[in-house]
Design a protein around this motif. Structure first.
Motif, PDB file in Angstrom:
ATOM      1  N   LEU A 207      -9.359   5.251  -0.197  1.00 14.18           N
ATOM      2  CA  LEU A 207      -7.834   5.495  -0.130  1.00 14.18           C
ATOM      3  C   LEU A 207      -7.682   6.675   0.744  1.00 14.18           C
ATOM      4  CD1 LEU A 207      -6.515   5.053  -3.671  1.00 14.18           C
ATOM      5  CD2 LEU A 207      -6.505   3.481  -2.073  1.00 14.18           C
TER       6      LEU A 207
ATOM      7  N   GLN B 244       0.620  -1.065  -0.053  1.00 17.44           N
ATOM      8  CA  GLN B 244      -0.022  -0.100   0.182  1.00 17.44           C
ATOM      9  C   GLN B 244       0.954   1.432   0.001  1.00 17.44           C
ATOM     10  OE1 GLN B 244      -3.415  -0.391  -0.034  1.00 17.44           O
ATOM     11  NE2 GLN B 244      -3.780   1.879  -0.217  1.00 17.44           N
TER      12      GLN B 244
ATOM     13  N   SER C  57     -13.089   6.273  -3.263  1.00 19.55           N
ATOM     14  CA  SER C  57     -12.012   5.249  -3.237  1.00 19.55           C
ATOM     15  C   SER C  57     -11.661   4.533  -2.229  1.00 19.55           C
ATOM     16  CB  SER C  57     -11.014   5.856  -3.777  1.00 19.55           C
ATOM     17  OG  SER C  57     -10.156   6.616  -2.818  1.00 19.55           O
TER      18      SER C  57
ATOM     19  N   LYS D 215      -5.862   3.138  -7.754  1.00 16.78           N
ATOM     20  CA  LYS D 215      -5.844   1.684  -6.975  1.00 16.78           C
ATOM     21  C   LYS D 215      -4.705   0.892  -7.414  1.00 16.78           C
ATOM     22  CE  LYS D 215     -10.240   1.678  -4.777  1.00 16.78           C
ATOM     23  NZ  LYS D 215     -11.557   0.796  -4.729  1.00 16.78           N
TER      24      LYS D 215
ATOM     25  N   SER E 202     -15.370   2.615 -10.368  1.00 11.63           N
ATOM     26  CA  SER E 202     -14.397   1.428  -9.707  1.00 11.63           C
ATOM     27  C   SER E 202     -14.041   0.627 -10.996  1.00 11.63           C
ATOM     28  CB  SER E 202     -14.963   0.562  -8.731  1.00 11.63           C
ATOM     29  OG  SER E 202     -16.142   0.282  -8.926  1.00 11.63           O
TER      30      SER E 202
END
Length: 564
Positions: free
Chosen positions: A320, A53, A318, A286, A210
């Motif tokens: 994120l 990540q 997202s 992503k 997505s």
């Protein structure tokens, strides 16, 4: 120094397959568009087995001059500099609109020695995503017109919201009349117009989807018009959503390119940040965060525009969470924000902007201080970078550093990314590595279950610094309607000028005691947000007195020249 295009054309590019391999993407997961650009297929993400990540870094800016302050140069250059110091970095940026390319700003591939290449491909068509968006949009418009003509679905011709789009700046198309052929039975003359393609809701949908199936669902929800009995008409109702998705089936895949030093770059989607959310795609981000140590992305215009929407809209969708932000400023922009100077596209800079002027910087730095505050509201540490120009003096730079640190920035660092490429950003890269190790306390500005009025108020007062908001009677009626239809739980995209913290482009620096007028509120049901129009917003730019396109040509060997 060589021109941008001369620098770009002298670059030693690697085949895009090698760029992909450097981040673990196999050739079988690419759809090639020549030697140096490719679409990355969804199979690439499915094959990623690591749980990496990346640190997620946003590049934003103070309120810019009309010339821009160097966000893209910083985004591209910082990713290069991170690689230079031994970190695996990927940049994620938007695709430019051809309107600005041939209009005021020119291309958007960065500049100097911090560019995406081939810059001609990047700025001109690329893989056709913008054209696909425009065609899907206009196909929907044609189906809507056909339904009106054939008197299907009980559509009210006075309540048609869907305009047409074109990816060229053309002010004459802002307002047009259609249906003027009185020989055609059932066609109702009415006023409509064109928006620039990147202002299409479909572009926002592309950026926020997505995957292809999510994009298909979102296309079906777009609100196009109303029926005579007040019901919304969508592409699903017109049975055109499937055809729109078919036109976008390749556009949904991110484009892979490279920088001058072969750092991987994902280029995908291109919504404006004053009238839309102004960020590149979730799909690209992503993929990138699964393949790198650092992902550097940018948000359009100042932190009050693109960054707020990045945090409150894109990050909600997202999932994120950003680790750090870079806030770009320039000496000339801070002087402009003192209110003593103006910057106009196509005209020489005021001589006063090129002379040392510490008092003007002190006055204009109020904008810098507010934008630092805006990022910190979201719990994100911020590093200021000063995009240096040759006329800037050491005293001016030192003053900006002092002001930025006192305002709460982690540091303020001079960037020479334009002139020196990755070498000119080593200090910035090291600082980002250091800052990103701190635990960010990321939080949204508002909760989705807040009322529409509360969301608008908190954005206007906390981010813009307004005293209050003034909601027009029309907007109040729209709020009541959206509440009944269940749209009140959507995030807010505030459509405002990018040239001021306020709704008024003439209010520079850090305006105070102003009231933000909410003229109208519309729904982008497919993109998944409401957008409030603050003042007079234009969705179709015009060309300047000397368009950038006047300098573009091809030489005797067929090479493009004059692109910047």
């Amino acid at each position: 120094m060589l021109s941008d295009i001369e620098i770009a054309q002298a670059a030693k590019l690697k085949p895009v397959q090698k760029i992909a391999a450097s981040i673990g993407i196999k050739e079988t997961d690419l759809e090639l568009y020549g030697k140096y650009k490719a679409k990355v297929l969804p199979t690439a993400l499915k094959k990623i087995k690591t749980k990496r990540q990346a640190k997620y870094v946003l590049v934003t800016a103070i309120t810019p001059t009309p010339l821009g302050e160097g966000k893209t140069v910083t985004t591209i250059g910082l990713s290069m500099a991170l690689n230079r110091i031994g970190k695996k970095a990927i940049a994620c940026i938007r695709q430019p609109s051809l309107g600005p390319v041939f209009g005021i700003k020119g291309g958007a591939a960065g500049g100097g020695y911090s560019q995406v290449v081939p810059m001609e491909d990047f700025n001109l068509h690329l893989t056709g995503d913008v054209h696909a968006v425009g065609l899907a949009h206009n196909l929907c418009a044609a189906f809507l017109e056909n339904a009106l003509f054939r008197k299907k679905l009980n559509i009210d011709h006075k309540a048609v919201f869907w305009r047409r789009v074109l990816d060229v700046s053309d002010r004459s198309l802002r307002k047009i009349s259609v249906g003027l052929d009185d020989k055609v039975d059932g066609v109702y003359p009415r006023e409509t117009g064109f928006d620039i393609t990147v202002a299409s809701e479909i572009m926002a949908i592309l950026a926020l989807s997505s995957d292809l199936q999510d994009l298909r669902r979102r296309l079906g929800r777009i609100v196009l018009a109303k029926t005579f009995d007040g019901k919304y008409v969508t592409p699903e109702d017109l049975k055109v959503a499937g055809s729109m998705a078919a036109l976008l089936k390749d556009a949904v895949h991110p484009n892979l390119m490279q920088t001058l030093d072969n750092t991987p770059v994902f280029v995908h989607a291109g919504p404006f940040a004053n009238i839309a959310h102004g960020n590149s795609s979730i799909i690209a981000d992503k993929i990138a965060v699964s393949l790198a140590d650092f992902v550097v992305t940018e948000a359009g215009f100042g932190a009050d525009c693109g960054a707020e929407k990045f945090f409150d809209i894109k990050c909600r969708v997202s999932g994120l969470k950003p680790d750090a932000a870079v806030l770009v400023c320039t000496v000339r922009a801070l002087k402009m924000h003192s209110g003593k100077f103006t910057v106009k596209p196509g005209k020489p800079l005021d001589e006063g902007l090129l002379r040392e002027n510490l008092p003007a910087i002190r006055e204009g730095a109020a904008n810098l201080e507010k934008q630092i505050e805006n990022i910190k509201i979201f719990g994100i540490p911020v590093v200021v970078t000063i995009n240096r120009f040759s006329a800037d003096t050491d005293k001016e730079i030192a003053l900006i550093k002092e002001i930025a640190k006192n305002a709460g920035a982690e540091d303020a660092i001079v960037s020479d990314l334009f002139a020196k490429g990755s070498k000119g950003g080593e200090e910035l890269a090291e600082k980002i590595v250091e800052v990103s190790k701190k635990k960010a306390n990321f939080k949204f500005l508002y909760e989705l279950d807040s009322t529409i009025e509360e969301k608008m108020w908190v954005i206007a007062t906390k981010i813009y610094g307004a005293k209050d908001i003034d909601i027009s009677p029309k907007a109040l009626e729209q709020i009541e309607e959206f509440n009944k239809l269940g749209f009140n739980g959507l995030p807010l995209c505030m459509a405002k000028t990018h040239l001021s913290l306020s709704h008024d482009p003439e209010l520079k620096g850090r305006p105070k005691d102003f009231v933000v007028p909410i003229r109208e509120i519309k729904v982008s049901a497919g993109a998944g947000f409401l957008y409030a129009l603050l003042g007079d917003m234009r969705t179709m730019p015009g060309l300047p007195s000397v368009p950038a396109g006047t300098k573009i040509d091809i030489d005797k060997d067929g090479k493009i020249v004059g692109l910047s």
